[in-house]
Design a protein around this motif. Sequence first.
Motif, PDB file in Angstrom:
ATOM      1  N   ILE A   1      34.698  46.047  36.838  1.00 30.87           N
ATOM      2  CA  ILE A   1      33.893  45.213  37.878  1.00 30.87           C
ATOM      3  C   ILE A   1      33.699  43.903  37.682  1.00 30.87           C
ATOM      4  O   ILE A   1      33.999  42.848  38.578  1.00 30.87           O
ATOM      5  CB  ILE A   1      32.474  45.717  38.060  1.00 30.87           C
ATOM      6  CG1 ILE A   1      32.786  47.306  38.674  1.00 30.87           C
ATOM      7  CG2 ILE A   1      32.030  45.247  39.206  1.00 30.87           C
ATOM      8  CD1 ILE A   1      31.303  48.044  38.613  1.00 30.87           C
ATOM      9  N   LYS A   2      33.558  43.493  36.608  1.00 25.14           N
ATOM     10  CA  LYS A   2      33.497  42.068  35.981  1.00 25.14           C
ATOM     11  C   LYS A   2      34.595  41.122  36.051  1.00 25.14           C
ATOM     12  O   LYS A   2      34.762  40.023  36.446  1.00 25.14           O
ATOM     13  CB  LYS A   2      32.483  41.946  34.819  1.00 25.14           C
ATOM     14  CG  LYS A   2      32.415  40.441  34.175  1.00 25.14           C
ATOM     15  CD  LYS A   2      31.628  40.433  32.847  1.00 25.14           C
ATOM     16  CE  LYS A   2      31.300  39.129  32.711  1.00 25.14           C
ATOM     17  NZ  LYS A   2      30.633  39.191  31.135  1.00 25.14           N
TER      18      LYS A   2
ATOM     19  N   LYS B   1      26.302  48.774  49.096  1.00 24.85           N
ATOM     20  CA  LYS B   1      24.807  48.760  48.859  1.00 24.85           C
ATOM     21  C   LYS B   1      24.125  49.919  48.542  1.00 24.85           C
ATOM     22  O   LYS B   1      24.545  50.750  49.283  1.00 24.85           O
ATOM     23  CB  LYS B   1      24.060  48.017  50.193  1.00 24.85           C
ATOM     24  CG  LYS B   1      24.659  46.501  50.084  1.00 24.85           C
ATOM     25  CD  LYS B   1      24.153  45.810  51.420  1.00 24.85           C
ATOM     26  CE  LYS B   1      24.398  44.389  51.389  1.00 24.85           C
ATOM     27  NZ  LYS B   1      23.976  43.882  52.748  1.00 24.85           N
TER      28      LYS B   1
ATOM     29  N   ASN C   1      38.061  42.969  46.341  1.00 26.34           N
ATOM     30  CA  ASN C   1      37.951  44.581  46.532  1.00 26.34           C
ATOM     31  C   ASN C   1      39.217  44.795  47.174  1.00 26.34           C
ATOM     32  O   ASN C   1      39.909  45.647  46.644  1.00 26.34           O
ATOM     33  CB  ASN C   1      36.861  44.832  47.438  1.00 26.34           C
ATOM     34  CG  ASN C   1      35.483  44.734  46.719  1.00 26.34           C
ATOM     35  OD1 ASN C   1      35.364  44.244  45.554  1.00 26.34           O
ATOM     36  ND2 ASN C   1      34.364  45.451  47.269  1.00 26.34           N
TER      37      ASN C   1
ATOM     38  N   LEU D   1      33.671  50.492  47.329  1.00 28.95           N
ATOM     39  CA  LEU D   1      34.321  48.762  47.351  1.00 28.95           C
ATOM     40  C   LEU D   1      34.500  48.409  48.721  1.00 28.95           C
ATOM     41  O   LEU D   1      35.607  48.743  49.153  1.00 28.95           O
ATOM     42  CB  LEU D   1      35.546  48.951  46.546  1.00 28.95           C
ATOM     43  CG  LEU D   1      35.494  49.065  45.003  1.00 28.95           C
ATOM     44  CD1 LEU D   1      36.936  49.223  44.433  1.00 28.95           C
ATOM     45  CD2 LEU D   1      34.741  48.103  44.135  1.00 28.95           C
TER      46      LEU D   1
ATOM     47  N   ASN E   1      35.006  44.073  53.094  1.00 28.51           N
ATOM     48  CA  ASN E   1      34.415  42.920  53.361  1.00 28.51           C
ATOM     49  C   ASN E   1      34.562  41.823  52.183  1.00 28.51           C
ATOM     50  O   ASN E   1      34.532  40.664  52.169  1.00 28.51           O
ATOM     51  CB  ASN E   1      33.168  42.593  53.887  1.00 28.51           C
ATOM     52  CG  ASN E   1      32.110  43.463  53.085  1.00 28.51           C
ATOM     53  OD1 ASN E   1      32.489  43.645  51.947  1.00 28.51           O
ATOM     54  ND2 ASN E   1      30.768  43.353  53.637  1.00 28.51           N
ATOM     55  N   CYS E   2      35.079  42.188  51.281  1.00 27.24           N
ATOM     56  CA  CYS E   2      35.469  41.462  49.875  1.00 27.24           C
ATOM     57  C   CYS E   2      37.045  41.298  49.655  1.00 27.24           C
ATOM     58  O   CYS E   2      37.455  42.452  49.425  1.00 27.24           O
ATOM     59  CB  CYS E   2      34.544  41.851  48.762  1.00 27.24           C
ATOM     60  SG  CYS E   2      34.801  41.047  47.142  1.00 27.24           S
TER      61      CYS E   2
ATOM     62  N   GLY F   1      27.123  52.394  46.437  1.00 27.21           N
ATOM     63  CA  GLY F   1      27.699  51.831  45.023  1.00 27.21           C
ATOM     64  C   GLY F   1      27.519  52.314  44.005  1.00 27.21           C
ATOM     65  O   GLY F   1      27.940  51.947  42.971  1.00 27.21           O
TER      66      GLY F   1
ATOM     67  N   ASN G   1      35.892  40.640  39.542  1.00 23.45           N
ATOM     68  CA  ASN G   1      34.718  40.150  40.325  1.00 23.45           C
ATOM     69  C   ASN G   1      34.726  40.874  41.594  1.00 23.45           C
ATOM     70  O   ASN G   1      34.522  40.617  42.840  1.00 23.45           O
ATOM     71  CB  ASN G   1      35.345  38.751  40.684  1.00 23.45           C
ATOM     72  CG  ASN G   1      34.414  38.048  41.439  1.00 23.45           C
ATOM     73  OD1 ASN G   1      33.005  38.159  41.019  1.00 23.45           O
ATOM     74  ND2 ASN G   1      34.647  37.097  42.468  1.00 23.45           N
ATOM     75  N   LEU G   2      34.596  42.338  41.231  1.00 17.78           N
ATOM     76  CA  LEU G   2      34.529  43.310  42.572  1.00 17.78           C
ATOM     77  C   LEU G   2      32.872  43.180  43.038  1.00 17.78           C
ATOM     78  O   LEU G   2      31.989  43.116  42.332  1.00 17.78           O
ATOM     79  CB  LEU G   2      34.778  44.759  42.088  1.00 17.78           C
ATOM     80  CG  LEU G   2      36.108  44.979  41.386  1.00 17.78           C
ATOM     81  CD1 LEU G   2      36.320  45.954  41.047  1.00 17.78           C
ATOM     82  CD2 LEU G   2      37.219  44.282  42.621  1.00 17.78           C
ATOM     83  N   THR G   3      32.794  43.669  44.305  1.00 12.87           N
ATOM     84  CA  THR G   3      31.349  43.677  44.628  1.00 12.87           C
ATOM     85  C   THR G   3      31.373  45.239  45.045  1.00 12.87           C
ATOM     86  O   THR G   3      31.881  45.788  46.096  1.00 12.87           O
ATOM     87  CB  THR G   3      31.306  42.848  45.986  1.00 12.87           C
ATOM     88  OG1 THR G   3      31.406  41.523  45.632  1.00 12.87           O
ATOM     89  CG2 THR G   3      30.037  43.031  46.910  1.00 12.87           C
ATOM     90  N   LEU G   4      30.326  45.861  44.788  1.00 14.40           N
ATOM     91  CA  LEU G   4      30.086  47.387  44.920  1.00 14.40           C
ATOM     92  C   LEU G   4      29.298  47.569  46.455  1.00 14.40           C
ATOM     93  O   LEU G   4      28.537  46.583  46.872  1.00 14.40           O
ATOM     94  CB  LEU G   4      29.269  48.080  43.950  1.00 14.40           C
ATOM     95  CG  LEU G   4      29.811  47.990  42.487  1.00 14.40           C
ATOM     96  CD1 LEU G   4      29.225  48.843  41.562  1.00 14.40           C
ATOM     97  CD2 LEU G   4      31.296  48.476  42.577  1.00 14.40           C
TER      98      LEU G   4
END
Length: 846
Positions: A89-90, A98, A199, A192, A195-196, A102, A93-96
């Motif tokens: 994830i780091k 909410k 991702n 994932l 909107n990112c 997630g 640079n992924l966004t889980l």
Amino acid sequence: MVETTKRLSAGTFKKCDMHIHSSSCYSRDYEKSEFFDALTGGDLDVVAVTDHNSVDVKLLSELQGVLAKENKTLIGGVELNVKLHPDTIKQYNLTLGKGSKGEYFHAIVWFSMEDAEAMAQVVTHLFEKRLLAEKGAPSDGKPAIQPQSPKSFSKMTEGKAIFLEEFQKEAAAIPHFFIPHENKDRSLSSYLPNNCQANLDYKDRLFYYSHAMAVEGGSKSRKSISTGMAEELETTVAALFFSDAKTTEEIGSRFTWIDFDGDLESLLLAISDPESRIKTSDEYPELPQTNTGSFLESVSFNTRVNGTTDDDRPVTLYFSPGYNGIVGSRGSGKSMLACLLANKGVDTYSRFVDADSVKFKMQDGVSTSNRPKCLYLGQGELEEIYRSGKYEQIPFLDEHISPLKERAKKGSGEAADRLETWLNLGERLLEAFCAKYPSGLQRINHLDAAVPSGITIEEPPLPAGDASQVAKAKDSLNVIDDKLKAASEAIGSIEFNASYPEDNTLFEALEAETRAIQNDVEAVIKRIERFSDGLGKVDPSWFSRREELVSLFSETLNTANNASGSTMLAQYQKQTKATATFLDDLLSLRISLKHVDEEAQTAYERMHKPIDPVPLQNGDEPIEVSLFYEDDSTYDDKRANLLGASSSKDLQALAEAFLRQADRRRMHRLFDGRKFKSCSSRDLGSHYKKYFELAKTTICAAGCLKTQIKIDEKPIDDMSPGTKAQALLKLFLNDSVASGRWAYVIIDQPEDNLDVATIKDFLIDRLKQLKLNVQFFVVSHSAPVIVNGDARTVIVCNNDDNGISYVSGPMNEKSIKQSIADVLDGGERYLKMRLNKYNFQVGDHS
């Protein structure tokens, strides 16, 4: 079960529900027997048991045996709770998602039954590790979890997730498929979110570099991944649709048609080309392959060694109902097989095959020498385009258009007959009009005078005249005078002499009376003479004036009656009526000639355009085939060529000629001087006869029938040779190919006449579209045509010292893979692109 058996043996789509939970899954309440009965009694071909985080190897093994008796296939499976490692994830640079979204996502894993035990160990180990970590137990110590039943263990993992990276590492040696949820609960895109961009990029890499990945959630689910793969990488993610049944009644209520053989190896071919081999029930509730009841199941024949019948070897080849590829080195018998299938030019291969031995067997039919109806594009048929730019004589085109030409010729003939009939009618109308009015134009000069009153004065009786009476009286008096004189003499001869005395007195009296009468007569004679003399003196002019006046009156009365009496009016009216009839007939003639002209023009246009353009489709591209005659002159042009410059250029000119016939020079100028030169001094009838003779020979002649083909409204004649070849291939592969008219279609080495772009952008996609509805046999030495075109069955041709031989099988079979790599241009490279999940190398165990 008969339907299922047919599908399994036909080499086509299988009805699959590969997300089913067994009685060993904590989330299902039904019993094992109930579960088994639902699977054996349904019409599914392939099932996969995917319990939550647990693999019940014992139950799977038992179910596999039960299903095998029903000609059904079981694939091992498990539904995992999966999440990404924090380092991943780091790193990306992924966004889980909410909240709970997630935490993890669901993914189905499929594997072969031979690897069920190994996969069970991997899954059990990873979830035990996860459970121990939650309890704080050391991961390298003895298991702190007591043995559990599969259902109990599954329950223990509820809400727990393992790392995807760890699963990939431990299961790397086990061939498997990884299918995340999409468009449903616990989906990858909830975990994932899309909107990112980071991702999206990660998911693109995840799917692009693993052909053994797909998504579950129906045809719409692939949209949840990304459009980037389709737009930039030209890769389509396979979207699957299964029931995830909560009750046994729901099993198979949602399913996916997959064109494979029920094993993981062929499933890879389907996953790597989903547009060709995967159809979900939300879009295809019925079997996508529509021709499974009518396709060429097999062909058998005898090959010859050294051109003799001594060592004939029987060959039987079996085919799939979709796309069958035929490959081999040059001279290996590829085109010979195509000719056998098409029953064209087989005699040229008499050294290699016994033409009389060829037998065709349709699905559920019997072997017969009668070839099923097929469509054939022979090797090199399109080369004529490059040599001369002409395409009319290409065999397949002739076969395609010949029926249209027959219809067109028939239609033209009928239209020409109608045209001649109308011209004959026009000729008869003019002949009849001329016969009715042989003197030509009816004059109307009488209308310039006043209309007669129609009143006739009756002449009174007139006297004979007075002058005649005087003459008549004088004549009568002269007659009387003569008669009186004779009477006087007669009276004078009368005498009375008495012989006796007693008679004297009497006789004296008688004598006296006689003399008195004689005197009276003579007195009358004298008076008459005087009167006659007086009449002779009457002047005749006394009476002539009166008689002249009476005569003048009579003449005047007769003149007046003749000028405006009823007789004159009757003559006037008769002449007027005759003129009106002429004008009515002339108007009717003009109207009739106009109608004849219009009908003749319609017949002429139909003759030159005998059939409406035939609309065809090639996917979204419209194709139009039309037949027309080379002479593009219109009916007006042809008719005008027969008439003079001063005429109206239509049939009205013929009516005008009738009105001008009194002046032959003016009448003759209404016709073309050169064509009517022989009629210059002849009458109107000769001109009419000449006109219709010329009309029937020139206007009724259609000329040479030509073909025009338009692709997407562009005439093929305006295209370059290469574009023509592509356009004609589109015509050959138009949508009607799949109409059921032909049992199968044969194309022999199309790449010889096509550029790479046409093969890539058209031929391959078109084969994939049409093979669902009609059987194909494609001879090719091009790897993209066979591999990317997704041949369901590959027939490999070989020619060695033992003669020509054939083997066939699916693309993933070892010997077939080897042959593709050996004989097709770029064969190994294209196979690797399809089968890279297993890092395919030539010689690998299949």
